[in-house]
Design an enzyme around this catalytic site. Structure first.
Site, short mmCIF file in Angstrom:
data_model
loop_
_atom_site.label_atom_id
_atom_site.label_comp_id
_atom_site.label_asym_id
_atom_site.label_seq_id
_atom_site.Cartn_x
_atom_site.Cartn_y
_atom_site.Cartn_z
N ASN A 1 -11.11 2.52 2.41
CA ASN A 1 -10.46 3.80 2.71
C ASN A 1 -11.42 4.95 2.43
OD1 ASN A 1 -8.00 5.68 2.98
ND2 ASN A 1 -8.79 6.17 0.96
N ASP B 1 -7.82 -2.65 -0.44
CA ASP B 1 -7.46 -1.54 -1.31
C ASP B 1 -6.90 -0.38 -0.49
OD1 ASP B 1 -7.65 -0.19 -4.00
OD2 ASP B 1 -8.94 1.15 -2.83
N GLU C 1 -2.79 -3.73 -0.14
CA GLU C 1 -2.13 -2.90 -1.15
C GLU C 1 -1.38 -1.79 -0.42
OE1 GLU C 1 -3.17 -0.20 -5.08
OE2 GLU C 1 -4.51 -0.19 -3.36
#
Length: 505
Positions: free
Chosen positions: A109, A207, A252
């Site tokens: 990200n 993530d 996640e």
């Protein structure tokens, strides 16, 4: 019934489907520098195999300026504090010999603000400038991010470039967000995924999977933002399928309901079930079922509607949350019941390192990531020293102490994990609600081609009973497994001792 001795690690066993999360820095130190390393993970693979896990998730192992590693400076490298690529390849080979899969954290990200990409991007004329998101004259620089902190940040001191504006970083100024509207960024991330699969990893933990486009508070419930997230992960999935179509990818996604998690099951194999973690711990703490089985049935129905599959990634806690034993106020019986609930559920359950010992840990984050305790004596061989322990995990909360105690939490976890290896319905079976006799009991049926089993948990400190001749339900009358001694079946039905779990056939 006391748990059996930990299994002989020299022989492969049927898969349990259970994954184990490892913070390499805190796990095991083989070179005496106080920091855990990849060779330390390899050194303890036999421990993991004896526990019964069939996969490990490595928290970030790429180079990073932080202790936690979630701000990466080289997506193709190994953190030199942890070892080198040869060490990692050796770990993969040894894990695979033991039937243990390895997935690694993929933190894409955002990068570190010390990544060469970001340093180059500070120059508006650099091709990397468009790899990040920059404010313009209309941007409200006081806007909060989707994570509740400032979204926009001034250039780092010493790196300022004339005419440059603030940049987007929804977690911290050290973590500038990558711009996924840029095709070059998307292509690079697919390339990174393919690279690590080519090295032999079995998949990824993604993530901040929801935050690729979910940047500002105004984005949180925007269906357009959700659609863009799903489109990107679909592109990523298609991209890595070219290297390994069987790679396991778990995301996640910190959303509060199953219906909000379900869309991610289209491109991903699973997402972590954050609402369920809270529910499992609440049930154990309050010694009540809190309609858990019914909630689960609705959850799995939402997942099947989205993907046609019944899968999940349940867990109790991870590196961002207070440890389970601390959440349960150090109550060992509640800890055992939370574990029993988790490890009789569908999907791939996740255990955070040290959870099987009853390791404690409150905020701040570093105190929830303290060194794994191997020996009774603190500072023994292999124990890491990068962080001074503060959570009060004494000599009894160690592998050495618990391995020789047949009634330890470690043996209890191993017993439950091995149930999944031995009873295929617990690992791979369907899920169905079964009527509960009272609110101290949690009951569900698991079934596969090998047959059906009934799982019954007594969450309370008092004996409980339930009928087994329920009209319209299968009749289960054989005790296949029990977590303690004393469960019986008679003409009245099932009699359960306090804080116990059974599997009936």
């Amino acid at each position: 019934m006391p748990a059996p001795a930990l299994a002989d690690a020299t022989h492969q066993q049927p898969s349990s489907g259970v994954y184990y999360e490892i913070f390499v820095r805190s796990w095991y130190d083989t070179n005496g520098d106080g920091i855990g390393d990849l060779n330390g993970v390899t050194a303890k693979l036999d421990y993991l195999q004896s526990l019964g896990v069939s996969g490990i998730w490595l928290m970030p192992i790429n180079p990073s300026p932080s202790y936690h590693g979630y701000d990466i400076t080289d997506y193709y490298g190994i953190n030199p504090q942890y070892g080198n690529m040869h060490d990692f390849e050796h770990l993969l080979a040894e894990a695979h010999k033991r039937g243990i899969k390895v997935i690694m954290d993929l933190v894409i990200n955002h990068s570190s603000n010390e990544h060469p990409w970001f340093k180059a991007a500070l120059d508006p004329n650099s091709p990397y400038h468009g790899w990040y998101a920059w404010a313009d004259k209309y941007t409200d620089l006081d806007t909060l991010s989707a994570t509740g902190v400032s979204a926009w940040h001034a250039q780092p001191a010493g790196m300022k470039h004339a005419g440059m504006r603030d940049y987007l970083g929804i977690f911290a100024p050290t973590m500038p967000d990558l711009n996924y509207d840029n095709p070059a960024v998307r292509a690079e991330m697919v390339k990174i995924g393919r690279y690590w699969l080519g090295k032999g990893v079995d998949g990824f933990r993604l993530d901040a999977a929801q935050h690729i486009y979910d940047d500002l508070q105004s984005d949180v419930d925007d269906p357009t933002v959700l659609a863009k997230n799903i489109a990107w992960w679909t592109e990523f999935r298609h991209g890595i399928d070219a290297v390994n179509p069987h790679a396991y990818v778990v995301g996640e996604v910190t959303r509060p309901s199953a219906t909000e998690l379900a869309p991610y099951f289209k491109p991903l194999d699973a997402v972590f079930n954050f609402p369920l973690a809270t529910q499992l711990i609440d049930c154990a703490r309050r010694e009540r079922n809190l309609s858990l089985a019914v909630i689960l049935e609705h959850t799995y129905a939402a997942y099947r509607a989205a993907s046609g599959r019944l899968d999940d990634a349940p867990f109790l806690s991870n590196h961002d949350q207070e440890r389970v034993m601390s959440q349960l106020d150090d109550n060992p019986q509640h800890m055992r019941m939370a574990a029993a609930l988790l490890l009789t559920l569908p999907g791939q359950p996740y255990i955070y390192y040290g959870e099987e010992l009853g390791t404690r840990g409150h905020k701040p984050d570093s105190a929830m990531r303290e060194p794994m305790r191997w020996q009774r004596t603190s500072g023994g061989r292999g124990e890491t020293t990068w962080e001074a322990p503060t959570s009060g995990n004494g000599a009894e909360v160690s592998v050495e102490a618990e391995q020789v105690d047949p009634n330890s939490l470690l043996h209890y976890y191993s017993m439950l994990i091995h149930w999944r290896s031995e009873i295929s319905a617990l690992r791979d079976g369907s899920f169905r609600v079964y009527p509960e006799a009272n609110d101290h009991l949690v009951v569900w049926e698991r079934a596969d081609a090998q047959g059906a089993v009934l799982v019954v948990h007594n969450l309370s400190g008092a004996p409980q009973s339930m009928p087994l001749d329920v009209p319209g339900e299968p009749h289960f009358n054989h005790l296949l497994r029990q977590s303690t001694t004393g469960a019986t079946i008679d003409a009245e039905g099932l009699q359960l001792p306090p804080y116990s779990s059974v599997v009936l056939q």
